[in-house]
Design a protein around this motif. Structure first.
Motif, PDB file in Angstrom:
ATOM      1  N   LEU A  14       0.849  -1.177   0.000  1.00  0.00           N
ATOM      2  CA  LEU A  14       0.000   0.000   0.000  1.00  0.00           C
ATOM      3  C   LEU A  14       0.894   1.239   0.000  1.00  0.00           C
ATOM      4  CD1 LEU A  14      -2.661  -1.097   2.616  1.00  0.00           C
ATOM      5  CD2 LEU A  14      -3.047  -0.759   0.166  1.00  0.00           C
ATOM      6  N   VAL A  15       0.453   2.306  -0.646  1.00  0.00           N
ATOM      7  CA  VAL A  15       1.272   3.512  -0.810  1.00  0.00           C
ATOM      8  C   VAL A  15       0.466   4.734  -0.359  1.00  0.00           C
ATOM      9  CG1 VAL A  15       2.603   4.909  -2.428  1.00  0.00           C
ATOM     10  CG2 VAL A  15       2.398   2.432  -2.783  1.00  0.00           C
ATOM     11  N   LYS A  16       1.103   5.594   0.411  1.00  0.00           N
ATOM     12  CA  LYS A  16       0.443   6.808   0.878  1.00  0.00           C
ATOM     13  C   LYS A  16       0.584   7.902  -0.174  1.00  0.00           C
ATOM     14  CE  LYS A  16       0.165   9.994   4.776  1.00  0.00           C
ATOM     15  NZ  LYS A  16       0.692  10.352   6.118  1.00  0.00           N
TER      16      LYS A  16
ATOM     17  N   ILE B 247       5.873   6.785  -2.763  1.00  0.00           N
ATOM     18  CA  ILE B 247       6.108   6.244  -4.095  1.00  0.00           C
ATOM     19  C   ILE B 247       7.593   6.048  -4.372  1.00  0.00           C
ATOM     20  CG2 ILE B 247       6.057   8.544  -5.147  1.00  0.00           C
ATOM     21  CD1 ILE B 247       4.840   7.232  -7.642  1.00  0.00           C
ATOM     22  N   GLU B 248       8.477   6.885  -3.768  1.00  0.00           N
ATOM     23  CA  GLU B 248       9.910   6.749  -4.026  1.00  0.00           C
ATOM     24  C   GLU B 248      10.434   5.403  -3.539  1.00  0.00           C
ATOM     25  OE1 GLU B 248       8.611  10.768  -4.112  1.00  0.00           O
ATOM     26  OE2 GLU B 248       8.647   9.428  -2.356  1.00  0.00           O
ATOM     27  N   SER B 249       9.926   4.927  -2.434  1.00  0.00           N
ATOM     28  CA  SER B 249      10.348   3.621  -1.931  1.00  0.00           C
ATOM     29  C   SER B 249       9.904   2.516  -2.891  1.00  0.00           C
ATOM     30  CB  SER B 249       9.763   3.372  -0.536  1.00  0.00           C
ATOM     31  OG  SER B 249      10.223   4.327   0.394  1.00  0.00           O
ATOM     32  N   ILE B 250       8.714   2.650  -3.433  1.00  0.00           N
ATOM     33  CA  ILE B 250       8.221   1.672  -4.403  1.00  0.00           C
ATOM     34  C   ILE B 250       9.099   1.687  -5.649  1.00  0.00           C
ATOM     35  CG2 ILE B 250       6.268   1.045  -5.861  1.00  0.00           C
ATOM     36  CD1 ILE B 250       5.872   0.491  -2.867  1.00  0.00           C
ATOM     37  N   GLN B 251       9.489   2.880  -6.088  1.00  0.00           N
ATOM     38  CA  GLN B 251      10.347   2.981  -7.267  1.00  0.00           C
ATOM     39  C   GLN B 251      11.693   2.286  -7.032  1.00  0.00           C
ATOM     40  OE1 GLN B 251       9.913   7.336  -7.549  1.00  0.00           O
ATOM     41  NE2 GLN B 251       9.295   7.029  -9.697  1.00  0.00           N
ATOM     42  N   LEU B 252      12.258   2.480  -5.842  1.00  0.00           N
ATOM     43  CA  LEU B 252      13.533   1.821  -5.536  1.00  0.00           C
ATOM     44  C   LEU B 252      13.380   0.303  -5.552  1.00  0.00           C
ATOM     45  CD1 LEU B 252      14.884   4.084  -2.624  1.00  0.00           C
ATOM     46  CD2 LEU B 252      15.744   3.944  -4.984  1.00  0.00           C
TER      47      LEU B 252
END
Length: 750
Positions: A428-430, A461-466
């Motif tokens: 899940l993403v905030k 979202i930046e963590s998801i991109q990484l």
């Protein structure tokens, strides 16, 4: 002495008498023997045509019987001893009969055959397109003949063989297929009829005329009695009565024409069965990738401009660092650190040929592109991933709220391993901005994310991109359904994309929903819940993966039937018309469509003629808005056996108003048409009369119900309306059909 001398004329007369005595009787015996053999052959063929289940299947033998029968009737027309002989009547023609018990008492409704709507379509196709056998045996078994092979070593292709007739329904049989000389399909559509009461216009109600002893065409038809025809001969009509379940389910009603008039979609080619074991799934998936042109036209993000060379070394170092991250590394990382890393490897993008918009780097979200694998890393095959995202509505349009990624795992050949996958990411993403709409309206399919689910979520979202950059490399393949929306939400650029919405796009350019593709092709129900259970990104990702895998394994034959253009039976019939020839000059195996030289006729309402029939100039189109119209009698008129220009194929749709006021007039007109059909139509023309009730009303209620159950609708759909809709759907679905043909039984002398 003088009396003993014969006159030369007397000698000549005696010689002539002797010659007559010697030569006459043997010639008469020879003619008598030949006539006896011909009569014996005719009786044998006649017996096969009237008693065997398939009758005469050879066109050659059928033509032989026609010729012998014509000669026999000519030679016996003045003989009163044979006036009641069955062979003085009409020829026994083709008939659709029950395979197990051809002769049934259909006045008893228990004997009516239960059928599907598609059964009658398949019978129609067999009557029209099934080829007669080139030779026939007395026992009805076709003999195998050695065929000439062409230069390529294959059997020559029949020039007019446009389609292959489907398998006959197991309950049915066609007697004397080789005798086909015409076909009539008559749809009788009864509207505004009370769905809860018996309709007097239906055959099941008209059968009561027989049991009540009333004199009507139905008594003659169901009573299987001799019918005086306009051809000065008697004929027995056969009848096969059927209950018809026209369509399945309650989703959409279907009319008779939609079920009967169009060819079934081609059966998926079985070529992939022989190749299945040799298919390399990874290579086959690679072949399904979008081209750069397709990606631009679909709106996928792609890099625009050149990256600054001064940052190349730094970016390469960061890329190697990111590629080595694990999920725990990213989870422990602060949001600011993750954002700085993403900024370092970010790229400028555009979204299509007409959209040269460049993302503003002052915004918090940045686009990144997947990395190439490190040259020093051990070699491996490309990986296959499937991805699906769920979004919410914010001030910046749509933002990511959940992402699911699964990875295809190549099996080891065991059954059930072909589509194995593992979940590698489900987060899940905030959203960065305030959420305006979670898109979880009741019974919609947009999202399964709720406000409650995002309360304690910290992941940005930046963590998801990484995580994605560490999982997926440039050489790997991402599978998704309309995945341009997912990549935009993820702010990700990737060039190896398999988009199932494009792979399974219809011939008309239409894109099908993932739910529909999964339901039809995979027989899986997805996105069926309401609210938070209405949409699951992991479930959708898996559906996309399986669709792509099966397309890769089975090839282009794995597709939606809806994307195959349905052909009109009348259109194909016209294209086959007069095509009774083969490359080797043998015409004995032709179908009725190939032998037919007569015209096709369509009779019905104007909107039906426009929407269903071809109207390419090769058909006669006659407008008839109601069964009460005088044009309705054109149906039996075009089929009359004495008419030189009678139709080879006739398809009619007659509209009946089932209201109480119209019963008397329409019953009378219906009787008139049935009587003319059984009296005037040649025995070589089988007739299908099929009845349907309340299609227009059922269709209208279905549309109203769909509009009323829409979450955004203001109108209400009550329980009473639901019950009324179900009744009309049931009456529309449950039809009745009569196949009228030549009698299956031999007539007996009176």
């Amino acid at each position: 002495m003088s009396e003993q001398v014969q006159s030369p004329f007397r000698v000549e007369e005696s010689a002539a008498a002797k010659q007559e005595l010697l030569g006459g009787p043997p010639m008469q015996k020879k003619k008598h023997k030949k006539r006896k053999a011909s009569n014996g052959r005719l009786k044998k063929l006649w017996r096969r045509a009237t008693t065997q289940s398939k009758g005469i299947t050879s066109r050659k033998e059928w033509n032989e019987m026609l010729e012998l029968h014509s000669d026999w009737k000519t030679s016996h027309q003045d003989n009163p001893d044979v006036s009641d002989d069955p062979m003085m009547g009409s020829l026994p023609g083709p008939a659709v009969i029950l395979s197990k018990e051809p002769s049934q008492d259909f006045t008893n409704m228990k004997n009516w055959q239960a059928t599907e709507g598609s059964d009658h379509r398949d019978i129609i196709l067999n009557l029209i397109f099934r080829q007669s056998s080139s030779d026939g045996a007395g026992d009805g078994i076709q003999k195998k003949k050695k065929r000439k092979l062409g230069a390529s070593g294959r059997e020559p292709m029949r020039q007019s063989s446009l389609i292959n007739a489907p398998t006959l329904p197991s309950w049915s049989n066609i007697r004397n297929l080789s005798g086909m000389g015409g076909l009539a399909v008559i749809e009788i559509c009864i509207e505004d009829c009370d769905p809860g009461s018996p309709c007097p216009l239906m055959p099941s109600e008209r059968v009561k005329d027989v049991t009540d002893g009333k004199k009507s065409p139905w008594t003659t038809l169901f009573g299987n009695t001799n019918i005086d025809t306009n051809s000065d001969s008697k004929v027995q009509r056969s009848i096969t009565a059927c209950k018809v379940k026209l369509f399945q389910g309650n989703k959409h009603p279907r009319c008779l024409s939609d079920v009967l008039m169009f060819l079934p979609p081609p059966v998926a080619s079985s070529e992939h069965d022989t190749k299945k074991q040799s298919v390399d799934v990874i290579d086959a998936i690679y072949d399904l990738r979008l081209t750069p042109k397709q990606m631009r036209s679909e709106g996928y993000p792609f890099i625009s401009g050149q990256e600054e060379s001064s940052t190349d070394d730094n970016k390469e170092s960061v890329e190697n660092k990111i590629s080595a991250y694990s999920k725990s590394d990213v989870d422990e990382m602060s949001t600011d650190v993750a954002l700085d890393l993403i900024k370092t490897v970010s790229v400028e993008v555009s979204f299509g040929d007409d959209d040269e918009h460049v993302v503003d780097h002052t915004e918090c979200e940045h686009y990144v592109k997947t990395f190439s694998r490190n040259k020093d890393a051990s070699p491996r095959r490309p990986k296959i991933f499937a991805i699906d995202c769920e979004m919410v509505q914010t001030k910046a349009n749509m933002e990511l709220a959940r992402v699911s990624v699964i990875e295809y795992v190549e099996g080891n050949g065991n059954e059930g391993d072909e589509e194995k996958n593992i979940l590698v990411l489900d987060e899940l993403v905030k959203p960065r901005r305030d959420v305006l709409d979670y898109l979880t309206h009741t019974c919609t399919d947009y999202s399964g994310v709720t406000a409650k689910m995002l309360v304690d979520v910290k992941t940005r979202i930046e963590s998801i991109q990484l995580l994605l950059l560490s999982l997926i490399h440039e050489e790997d393949v991402i599978i998704g359904h309309s995945a341009e929306n997912d990549l935009r939400a993820l702010r990700l650029v990737h060039n190896n994309i398999v988009d199932t919405s494009v792979v399974f796009r219809g011939d008309n350019g239409r894109k099908y929903s993932l739910k529909h593709l999964s339901n039809v092709l995979l027989q899986r129900q997805i996105q069926n819940g309401c609210g938070s259970s209405g949409h699951c990104s992991r479930e959708d990702a898996e559906a996309s993966l399986v669709l792509a895998l099966r397309r890769a394994k089975h090839g282009s034959s794995f597709l939606l039937k809806e994307s195959v253009k349905h052909q009109n039976v009348l259109d194909v019939f016209q294209k086959s018309k007069g095509g009774d020839h083969t490359s080797d000059g043998n015409s004995s195996e032709s179908s009725f469509a190939e032998r037919n030289e007569r015209s096709s006729v369509c009779i019905g309402p104007n909107d039906w003629l426009t929407g269903r029939s071809v109207g390419n100039g090769s058909q006669h189109l006659l407008s008839c808005e109601s069964i009460l119209s005088s044009m309705a009698m054109a149906v039996p008129s075009w089929l009359a056996s004495k008419k030189p220009s009678r139709a080879g194929m006739l398809w009619a749709k007659l509209i009946c108003e089932g209201s109480r006021e119209g019963f008397k007039n329409e019953l009378k007109k219906q009787d008139e048409i049935i009587d003319s059909l059984v009296t005037n139509v040649s025995t070589d023309t089988p007739i299908l009369v099929i009845f349907q009730r309340n299609y227009l009303k059922a269709n209208a209620l279905t549309r109203q119900r769909k509009a009323a159950t829409n979450p955004k609708a203001t109108c209400v759909w009550s329980a009473c309306q639901e019950e009324e809709w179900k009744q009309y759907m049931s009456s529309c679905r449950n039809c009745e059909a009569l196949w009228i043909g030549s009698s299956c039984q031999q007539q007996t002398k009176s």
